[in-house]
Design an enzyme around this catalytic site. Structure first.
Site, PDB file in Angstrom:
ATOM      1  N   GLU A   1     -16.937 -26.345   1.473  1.00 65.66           N
ATOM      2  CA  GLU A   1     -15.624 -25.697   1.527  1.00 65.66           C
ATOM      3  C   GLU A   1     -15.428 -24.692   0.400  1.00 65.66           C
ATOM      4  OE1 GLU A   1     -12.479 -28.623   1.656  1.00 65.66           O
ATOM      5  OE2 GLU A   1     -13.282 -29.552   3.466  1.00 65.66           O
TER       6      GLU A   1
ATOM      7  N   GLU B   1      -9.934 -22.487   9.086  1.00 65.22           N
ATOM      8  CA  GLU B   1      -9.023 -23.584   9.456  1.00 65.22           C
ATOM      9  C   GLU B   1      -7.576 -23.224   9.105  1.00 65.22           C
ATOM     10  OE1 GLU B   1     -10.176 -27.519   8.232  1.00 65.22           O
ATOM     11  OE2 GLU B   1      -8.257 -28.384   8.887  1.00 65.22           O
TER      12      GLU B   1
ATOM     13  N   ASP C   1     -21.701 -32.329   6.561  1.00 59.42           N
ATOM     14  CA  ASP C   1     -20.553 -31.812   5.810  1.00 59.42           C
ATOM     15  C   ASP C   1     -20.597 -32.391   4.396  1.00 59.42           C
ATOM     16  OD1 ASP C   1     -18.243 -30.400   5.444  1.00 59.42           O
ATOM     17  OD2 ASP C   1     -16.961 -31.735   6.614  1.00 59.42           O
TER      18      ASP C   1
ATOM     19  N   LYS D   1     -22.516 -27.863   5.447  1.00 60.77           N
ATOM     20  CA  LYS D   1     -21.257 -27.100   5.332  1.00 60.77           C
ATOM     21  C   LYS D   1     -20.597 -27.463   4.009  1.00 60.77           C
ATOM     22  CE  LYS D   1     -17.210 -28.176   7.670  1.00 60.77           C
ATOM     23  NZ  LYS D   1     -16.244 -28.320   6.569  1.00 60.77           N
TER      24      LYS D   1
ATOM     25  N   ASP E   1     -16.512 -34.492   7.142  1.00 59.16           N
ATOM     26  CA  ASP E   1     -15.978 -35.471   6.193  1.00 59.16           C
ATOM     27  C   ASP E   1     -14.620 -35.996   6.657  1.00 59.16           C
ATOM     28  OD1 ASP E   1     -14.428 -33.268   5.632  1.00 59.16           O
ATOM     29  OD2 ASP E   1     -14.808 -33.254   3.477  1.00 59.16           O
TER      30      ASP E   1
END
Ligand code: KIV
Length: 292
Positions: free
Chosen positions: A122, A189, A90, A120, A50
């Site tokens: 978050e 990250e 994403d 994916k 993204d």
């Protein structure tokens, strides 16, 4: 889900790479040429990130505005261009935050309409039940903890995470919880290297770091950052392997100069026609009222 197409790197192979101590290489991709270059370079995993919001769609400093339809469009272009790499769709902000049902519906869209192999998303916390539901639907899920750009406002900006003992412990717990929920890999990250290494040792699933040190099982960078296509401030963790924005600007300036001075196109770029046909054409046009 169905068997992977011939030549496709199978998702369980990533765990096998971790077991053998072989590093996993992931890069973001947003279009067919970039995806092909990455496949030719032997990249294992292509993340249609993204980050597209910032690096291709022109939004400044946020991934939040990119929509499902935009992400599906980009994912389709990447997945139709490559065979071997695992293509990760994403899930954009808003596509999984509301409910497990929403998350499953949108993950299915990534696979059916975008041609993604996996998705994916978050965070941990509320994302854990999303992960469980998507995995139950038969779609592998890559987790993402540490700096999670979709919640950058809550985190106080694009900041390193896990820098206190308590915050580092929380990250370890999140990693374990995401593994238990069914994630097959985990992006870490902007996490201090020793913390990322500890997480990597703690979980059986592979970790893929971005700003998380060399102790992770793999590394990912954003395509535009590593190739020098992004301009302006870059995070400390970006290593540039080329300066393509300079090359592109130089080439475009040279083209503009050539056009303005008449240097382009020179004869070698012209199409010719037989002399007798040209003579006949000239003759016809000079006697034709329309051509006069
Ligand atoms: O969207 C993205 O490109 C990402 C990477 C930075 C891991 O999530």
């Amino acid at each position: 889900m169905s068997t992977p197409p011939a030549g496709k790197l199978a998702v369980p192979e990533l765990a096998e790479l971790k077991r053998r101590g072989q590093k996993i290489v992931m890069v973001t991709a947003y279009d067919a040429p970039g995806a092909r270059f990455a496949e030719d370079a032997g990249i294992d995993v292509l993340l249609v990130g993204d980050t597209a919001a910032m690096v291709v769609l022109g939004h400044e400093g946020t991934t939040v505005p990119v929509t499902m339809d935009e992400m599906l469009f980009l994912t389709r272009t990447v997945s139709r261009a490559v065979r071997r790499p695992i293509v990760v769709g994403d899930m954009p902000f808003g596509s999984y935050q509301v409910s497990d049902e929403d998350a499953v519906r949108n993950a299915i869209r990534f696979v059916k309409e975008g041609g993604a192999d996996v998705v994916k998303l978050e965070g941990a916390g509320p994302s854990l039940s999303r992960v469980r539901s998507i995995v139950e639907a038969g779609i592998p899920v890559m987790g993402h903890i540490g700096l999670t750009p979709q919640s950058a406002t809550m985190l106080g900006g694009f900041k390193t995470q896990g820098r206190t003992a308590a915050a580092a412990l929380r990250l370890v717990e999140e990693a374990r919880a995401l593994e238990a929920a069914g994630c097959f890999t985990l992006v870490l990250e902007a996490v201090p290297a020793p913390v990322a290494s500890r997480i990597t040792d703690t979980v059986m699933i592979p970790t893929i770091g971005i700003g998380a040190g060399c102790g992770c099982d793999g590394q990912v960078l954003v395509y535009h950052d590593l190739l020098g296509l992004s301009e302006g401030h870059l995070p400390r963790f970006v290593k540039r392997y080329a300066n393509l924005s300079r090359e592109i600007r130089d080439a475009l300036e040279a083209f503009a100069d050539d056009v303005r001075t008449g240097a382009f196109p020179s004869d070698e770029y012209d199409y010719s026609m037989p002399d007798d046909e040209l003579a006949a054409f000239e003759q016809a046009i000079s006697t034709n009222a329309l051509g006069a």
